[in-house]
Design an enzyme around this catalytic site. Structure first.
Site, short mmCIF file in Angstrom:
data_model
loop_
_atom_site.label_atom_id
_atom_site.label_comp_id
_atom_site.label_asym_id
_atom_site.label_seq_id
_atom_site.Cartn_x
_atom_site.Cartn_y
_atom_site.Cartn_z
N LYS A 226 0.82 -1.22 0.00
CA LYS A 226 0.00 0.00 0.00
C LYS A 226 0.85 1.26 0.00
O LYS A 226 0.62 2.17 -0.77
CB LYS A 226 -0.89 0.07 1.26
CG LYS A 226 -1.96 -0.95 1.38
CD LYS A 226 -2.88 -0.63 2.56
CE LYS A 226 -2.21 -0.68 3.92
NZ LYS A 226 -1.81 -2.01 4.35
N ARG B 16 -9.70 1.95 8.88
CA ARG B 16 -9.46 0.54 9.16
C ARG B 16 -10.60 -0.09 9.95
O ARG B 16 -10.60 -1.29 10.17
CB ARG B 16 -8.18 0.38 9.97
CG ARG B 16 -6.90 0.15 9.15
CD ARG B 16 -5.73 0.14 10.11
NE ARG B 16 -4.60 -0.62 9.70
CZ ARG B 16 -3.46 -0.12 9.24
NH1 ARG B 16 -3.34 1.18 9.05
NH2 ARG B 16 -2.45 -0.89 8.95
N ARG C 104 10.99 -6.74 4.87
CA ARG C 104 10.94 -5.31 5.23
C ARG C 104 11.53 -5.10 6.60
O ARG C 104 12.20 -4.10 6.85
CB ARG C 104 9.49 -4.81 5.19
CG ARG C 104 9.35 -3.33 5.46
CD ARG C 104 7.96 -2.84 5.18
NE ARG C 104 7.03 -3.23 6.22
CZ ARG C 104 5.72 -3.01 6.17
NH1 ARG C 104 5.18 -2.44 5.11
NH2 ARG C 104 4.93 -3.38 7.15
N ARG D 17 11.45 -2.16 11.14
CA ARG D 17 10.18 -1.82 11.79
C ARG D 17 9.93 -2.76 12.95
O ARG D 17 10.01 -3.98 12.80
CB ARG D 17 9.02 -1.92 10.78
CG ARG D 17 8.63 -0.57 10.22
CD ARG D 17 7.50 -0.68 9.26
NE ARG D 17 6.25 -1.10 9.89
CZ ARG D 17 5.06 -0.90 9.34
NH1 ARG D 17 4.96 -0.29 8.18
NH2 ARG D 17 3.97 -1.32 9.94
N ARG E 289 -1.52 -8.58 13.20
CA ARG E 289 -1.97 -7.51 12.30
C ARG E 289 -2.82 -8.07 11.16
O ARG E 289 -3.80 -7.47 10.75
CB ARG E 289 -0.76 -6.74 11.74
CG ARG E 289 -0.21 -5.75 12.78
CD ARG E 289 1.22 -5.33 12.52
NE ARG E 289 1.41 -4.77 11.21
CZ ARG E 289 2.52 -4.93 10.48
NH1 ARG E 289 3.53 -5.63 10.96
NH2 ARG E 289 2.62 -4.37 9.31
P1 AMP Z 1 0.75 0.69 8.81
O1 AMP Z 1 2.02 1.41 8.56
O2 AMP Z 1 -0.40 1.21 7.98
O3 AMP Z 1 0.88 -0.80 8.71
O4 AMP Z 1 0.34 1.00 10.34
C1 AMP Z 1 1.18 0.61 11.39
C2 AMP Z 1 0.40 0.59 12.70
O5 AMP Z 1 -0.11 1.89 12.99
C3 AMP Z 1 -0.82 -0.32 12.71
O6 AMP Z 1 -0.49 -1.67 12.98
C4 AMP Z 1 -1.63 0.32 13.84
O7 AMP Z 1 -1.10 0.00 15.10
C5 AMP Z 1 -1.40 1.80 13.59
N1 AMP Z 1 -2.39 2.35 12.66
C6 AMP Z 1 -2.17 2.83 11.40
N2 AMP Z 1 -3.32 3.25 10.84
C7 AMP Z 1 -4.30 3.02 11.75
C8 AMP Z 1 -5.71 3.21 11.75
N3 AMP Z 1 -6.34 3.70 10.68
N4 AMP Z 1 -6.39 2.85 12.86
C9 AMP Z 1 -5.78 2.35 13.95
N5 AMP Z 1 -4.45 2.12 14.01
C10 AMP Z 1 -3.71 2.44 12.91
#
Ligand code: AMP
Length: 191
Positions: A13, A88, A127, A133, A144
């Protein structure tokens, strides 16, 4: 253009969001990136978000919604934005509807990247080696993915019902996926 990029963790994404946003001259708003930036700056928001992120849990809706509301009110988002990693949850969908409606605009499309689960886990582990990360470990990746299936995948049907959904095969070369997204978005009328 007001776009959403969806897909399970590791679907690519973030990478695709950057290309697509640049193409349309709109900001890519990644909630994950904003949280990570806050964690590394040690802000109050970062402190709040970190414990959830490290456990692979979602940051509470109130915190996330407010952050997105503030971000899309910034001047660079006047002409549109591409949301990466938001919404989400169903509550976030409703909140986003309110935010966009209040500006007199509408969502144009929701792009969902479809991927092979096993390959995605492999990508995430790769990654972890490159980016370091802290939420790309085996257990957290599984959590996740589980949360995505429970909380986020149902949003696909919501947007399909609204006629906004564009499903794109997210497997293969990055540039091929980008081209597929462009081709699919070409036919979307811009609001
Ligand atoms: P991502 O980089 O999109 O995978 O997001 C990393 C982490 O940030 C996720 O596993 C959540 O802990 C938090 N996070 C990101 N976007 C959201 C969202 N829309 N709602 C809740 N938590 C989020």
């Amino acid at each position: 253009m007001r776009l959403i990029m969806m897909g399970p963790p590791g679907a690519g994404k973030g990478t695709q969001a950057t290309f697509i946003a640049e193409h349309f001259g709109i900001p890519a708003v990644s909630t994950g990136d904003i949280f990570r930036a806050n964690v590394s700056r040690g802000t109050a928001l970062g402190v709040k978000a970190k414990e959830y992120m490290d456990a692979g849990e979602y940051v509470p809706d109130e915190v996330t919604n407010e952050m997105v509301r503030n971000r899309i009110q910034e001047p660079d988002a006047d002409k549109g934005f591409l949301l990466d990693g938001y919404p989400r949850t169903l509550a976030q969908v409703e909140e986003l509807d309110t935010m966009i409606k209040s500006t007199g605009h509408a969502l144009d499309a929701v792009v969902v990247l479809t991927v092979d689960q096993d390959e995605v886990v492999e990508r995430l582990l790769q990654r972890a080696l490159i980016d370091g990360r802290t939420d790309d470990t085996g257990d957290v990746i599984r959590r996740r993915q589980e949360l995505y299936g429970e909380e986020t995948a149902p949003l696909i049907e919501v947007y399909r019902d609204r006629g906004l959904l564009i499903e794109v095969d997210g497997m293969g070369q990055v540039e091929d996926v980008t081209q597929r997204i462009f081709d699919a978005l070409d036919v979307v009328p811009q609001s």
